[in-house]
Design an enzyme around this catalytic site. Sequence first.
Site, PDB file in Angstrom:
ATOM      1  N   ASP A 115     -18.666   5.981 -16.669  1.00 28.21           N
ATOM      2  CA  ASP A 115     -19.767   5.884 -17.630  1.00 28.21           C
ATOM      3  C   ASP A 115     -20.737   4.814 -17.131  1.00 28.21           C
ATOM      4  O   ASP A 115     -20.399   4.044 -16.225  1.00 28.21           O
ATOM      5  CB  ASP A 115     -19.217   5.488 -19.016  1.00 28.21           C
ATOM      6  N   HIS A 116     -21.913   4.786 -17.698  1.00 27.40           N
ATOM      7  CA  HIS A 116     -22.855   3.694 -17.446  1.00 27.40           C
ATOM      8  C   HIS A 116     -22.769   2.715 -18.620  1.00 27.40           C
ATOM      9  O   HIS A 116     -22.898   3.130 -19.775  1.00 27.40           O
ATOM     10  CB  HIS A 116     -24.281   4.241 -17.312  1.00 27.40           C
ATOM     11  N   TYR A 169     -23.656   6.371 -22.856  1.00 26.11           N
ATOM     12  CA  TYR A 169     -23.241   7.731 -23.262  1.00 26.11           C
ATOM     13  C   TYR A 169     -23.212   8.739 -22.122  1.00 26.11           C
ATOM     14  O   TYR A 169     -23.533   9.910 -22.319  1.00 26.11           O
ATOM     15  CB  TYR A 169     -24.138   8.258 -24.400  1.00 26.11           C
ATOM     16  N   HIS A 170     -22.797   8.290 -20.950  1.00 27.91           N
ATOM     17  CA  HIS A 170     -22.761   9.175 -19.787  1.00 27.91           C
ATOM     18  C   HIS A 170     -21.331   9.435 -19.335  1.00 27.91           C
ATOM     19  O   HIS A 170     -21.031   9.412 -18.130  1.00 27.91           O
ATOM     20  CB  HIS A 170     -23.585   8.573 -18.639  1.00 27.91           C
ATOM     21  N   LEU A 171     -20.436   9.679 -20.261  1.00 29.70           N
ATOM     22  CA  LEU A 171     -19.033   9.934 -19.899  1.00 29.70           C
ATOM     23  C   LEU A 171     -18.955  11.152 -18.976  1.00 29.70           C
ATOM     24  O   LEU A 171     -19.577  12.177 -19.236  1.00 29.70           O
ATOM     25  CB  LEU A 171     -18.199  10.204 -21.155  1.00 29.70           C
TER      26      LEU A 171
END
Length: 542
Positions: free
Chosen positions: A297-298, A476-478
């Site tokens: 994630d980020h 929110y970049h899972l």
Amino acid sequence: MGTVYDYIIVGAGSAGCILADRLSASGEHRVLLMEAGGEDKGFWFKLPVGYIKSYFNPQTNWMFYSTPQTHLGGRSLYAPRGKVLGGSGSINAMIYVQGQRQDFDDWQRAGNPGWGFDDVQPYFRKLENHPQGASAGRGEQGRIGITPMKGRTHPICDDYLAACDALGLPRSEDFNGAQFEGSGIYETNIRRGQRSSSSIEYLAPARSRSNLTVMTHTQALRLLYAPGSANSICGVRVRQGDRDFDVQAQREVILSAGAVGSPQLLQCSGIGDGDRLNGLGIAVRQHLPRVGHNLQDHLCASFYYRANRPTLNDEFNSLWGQMRAGLQYLLTRRGPLSMSVNQAGGFFRGSTHQPRANLQLYFNPLSYTIPALPNANLKPEPYSGFLMAFNACRPSSTGQIQITCADACERPLIDPNYLSTAHDQEEVLQAIRLIRRLSGTAPLRNLIKEEVAPGLAIHSDAQMLAYFKDHCGSIYHLCGTCAMGPDAQTSVVDAQLRVHGVQGLRVIDASIFPNITSGNINAPTMMVAEKGADLVLSDKPH
Ligand SMILES: Cc1cc2nc3c(=O)[nH]c(=O)nc-3n(C[C@H](O)[C@H](O)[C@H](O)COP(=O)(O)OP(=O)(O)OC[C@H]3O[C@@H](n4cnc5c(N)ncnc54)[C@H](O)[C@@H]3O)c2cc1C
């Protein structure tokens, strides 16, 4: 036995909606698309800034939380995920970034032929409807409407760009064009002032086809195995309200349930780490130890400023400003309501030793804090404010998704294991130093009245890292939890996105990323779906 389909797609998110369209387009195949959430109808899904309405809405958002994070002082971070047609692509901030060439070249180097940047670029082009026409890297015939925010941003974004110039940082005219690295203005997947999601652009027009069935409020519970076979998939057990039933797939089941949902369904169906599944009393169908692992994630934090000139806070906090923005939107489909609030930003090297950009920045002409409580609203700060936020492009921390029981309706554990490497901690410090250097340049000094947070009293590396650990959040970049690779011991799907050792089953969504890409990941996820559709359709049954 219920209706038999050729393809069953589980999850109508960014990827699933594209697959539903592409697989049903010829009319030859019967396609079922199932989605746990409901319709993405209504104004708020279309209005670009409308995503604040779904941020804490359990009707359209799974509203997950991570497990307490060891390296963040035990904090659990919020992990919103779309639960609606369009999935997370219906509730996201619409920043459109393809990513860095090396991100995809690394996918290929990990043993995935056909996934290098030169291979995937045509699929980005296929997606895009760019107003400036086609170029080597850009498409104009695609479905996803792209709006560059350049020329429309709030005036203080120019002060940020001037600050970057003052530091001698490169300029990027287009992050998706010839030069990725540098300061610039983001592009968005917005068309004529409205969200341009894969649900709106691909699924909606395809729904009139008689060979496409869309089931909303339908949750997949587990995969079904063909009678007499150990690991050949023939359908899905689903729940609709209080009714459970089976749907059959003659060709394939495709999991597009996202980076949380797809590994969860595999594990609930006996595909995962054998010891762990045995421990949960689940019969092991395929020992694939990496299912759920490699979660990436980020991780992002913001610096908040009080400005000595009006910002979007002034507009959104006053009744007159709201009316003006509303009227401008209704009459022209332009103005602040028609855009993302992440307007300017860029990709930079945090040190001279970096071979390429390793940091992403956002400059938002609006300051707001994200409340910890789910029933609170996202509200602009009550003064002229703006923020600068940052995250590393390619963090090295990896975590995992693990089920705790066989019931797919129970939430799995989400442990991203954030900030667990010295490399990631060093990149946080690099980004903070860059932000402080930017805020010290004349163009931003002239704009800033006060650094509200973290505040100038926080300046040593230890203090900075402590601030980050206390205030960071997921962007929110899972992704990465069913990673693509050649080996069943170290990956989950092969380069055709077929689950290793299982017949009739693919995963096509953000979970197949071998490594997270630089930038926001919705565009790469939609690219994966476009390419995945070609892989499915070119795979003739034996
Ligand atoms: C608040 C937010 C802001 C974001 N901002 C940006 C941005 O500005 N730019 C960007 O590029 N990216 C952004 N992202 C990330 C991006 O939207 C996602 O990475 C992308 O949408 C993931 O696509 P996907 O198809 O893998 O999964 P999703 O789009 O999440 O789709 C999965 C779908 O499967 C459904 N599902 C799950 N389990 C089941 C089940 N058992 N049965 C049936 N259905 C199921 C879900 O309800 C969902 O609809 C953001 C995400 C969020 C949440």
